[in-house]
Design a protein around this motif. Sequence first.
Motif, short mmCIF file in Angstrom:
data_model
loop_
_atom_site.label_atom_id
_atom_site.label_comp_id
_atom_site.label_asym_id
_atom_site.label_seq_id
_atom_site.Cartn_x
_atom_site.Cartn_y
_atom_site.Cartn_z
N UNK A 89 -35.17 -5.77 40.60
CA UNK A 89 -35.82 -6.39 39.43
C UNK A 89 -34.81 -6.67 38.33
N UNK A 90 -33.86 -5.75 38.12
CA UNK A 90 -32.81 -5.97 37.12
C UNK A 90 -31.96 -7.17 37.51
N UNK A 91 -31.63 -7.26 38.78
CA UNK A 91 -30.82 -8.38 39.25
C UNK A 91 -31.56 -9.71 39.05
N UNK A 92 -32.85 -9.70 39.33
CA UNK A 92 -33.64 -10.93 39.21
C UNK A 92 -33.79 -11.37 37.76
N UNK A 93 -33.85 -10.40 36.84
CA UNK A 93 -34.10 -10.73 35.43
C UNK A 93 -32.83 -10.90 34.62
N UNK A 116 -35.16 -5.03 20.94
CA UNK A 116 -35.39 -5.35 22.35
C UNK A 116 -34.45 -4.49 23.19
N UNK A 117 -34.99 -3.84 24.21
CA UNK A 117 -34.18 -2.99 25.09
C UNK A 117 -33.67 -3.82 26.25
N UNK A 118 -32.38 -3.77 26.48
CA UNK A 118 -31.73 -4.45 27.60
C UNK A 118 -31.11 -3.40 28.51
N UNK A 119 -31.13 -3.65 29.80
CA UNK A 119 -30.51 -2.71 30.74
C UNK A 119 -29.62 -3.46 31.73
N UNK A 120 -28.65 -2.71 32.30
CA UNK A 120 -27.73 -3.29 33.28
C UNK A 120 -27.34 -2.23 34.28
N UNK A 125 -35.68 -5.27 29.33
CA UNK A 125 -36.49 -4.27 30.03
C UNK A 125 -37.91 -4.78 30.29
N UNK A 126 -38.47 -5.53 29.32
CA UNK A 126 -39.83 -6.05 29.49
C UNK A 126 -39.91 -6.97 30.70
N UNK A 127 -38.89 -7.81 30.88
CA UNK A 127 -38.87 -8.73 32.02
C UNK A 127 -38.72 -7.96 33.33
N UNK A 128 -37.94 -6.90 33.30
CA UNK A 128 -37.77 -6.05 34.49
C UNK A 128 -39.11 -5.43 34.88
#
Length: 253
Positions: A177-181, A238-242, A190-193
């Motif tokens: 999901x992280x890769x796709x978003x 906004x929370x971002x993750x990687x 994070x919301x998109x994930x």
Amino acid sequence: MNDNSAKLAVLIDADNAQASIVDGLLAEVAKYGTAHVKRAYGDWTGTSLRGWKDQLLAQSIQPIQQFSYTTGKNATDAAMIIDAMDLLYTGRFDGFCIVSSDSDFTRLASRIRESGLTVYGFGERKTPKPFVAACDKFIYTENLSEPEDVPAPPPSPVSASAQLRGDTSLMNLIRSAVEAASGDDGWAPLAAVGHIITKQRSDFDPRSYGYPKLGGLVTAIGLFDIDRRDSGDGKPAIIWIRDKRRPGKKAAE
């Protein structure tokens, strides 16, 4: 759909659900919209639904009487399905909440989704997978109940992290999901994930792993970089993750 203005119809199979979940159920429903219809189906002339009666009054849930005409045949399911289709054809609703652990509602959920409406399923962990998959989102009612006993001390951060990392299915789900978003730099909102994860697995819920929010679960895993970015105008960050395994690419010059 995750819009608090959405008009929802909540249909409860009282023969198949516990009255103790009602408070948590309606609080969960409120996250997705407003319950314009709340109906509970069962044979209210008997004693098996006694625990429901106080909840019906307190929560303004309309009881729908359905006699058990023949032993072994569930007339309640048929009544719920007929009412659901009647409500669907009115065109007044944005989504349906079907509360049951019974696979008989699988086709109903699929039919409602075919009409472009959102279906939220609520049932116990024993719910057959076809019904779970037929819903846009499925919430296990065990995650809505308040524990009766004092909870055991939580595991240490190290042991919790190791246990989560060892769940191959969970790790593959989040990483894909992280890769796709994500963009070219590997960072994903994070919301998109979370949105992608729910589309891939309708019954995904961080509470099943002991965390109220996806951000807490991802943090506990410890294999993702997390960045809180100010969105400006006084709005929440906004929370971002990687994925730590994938270093960000340099922006093209």
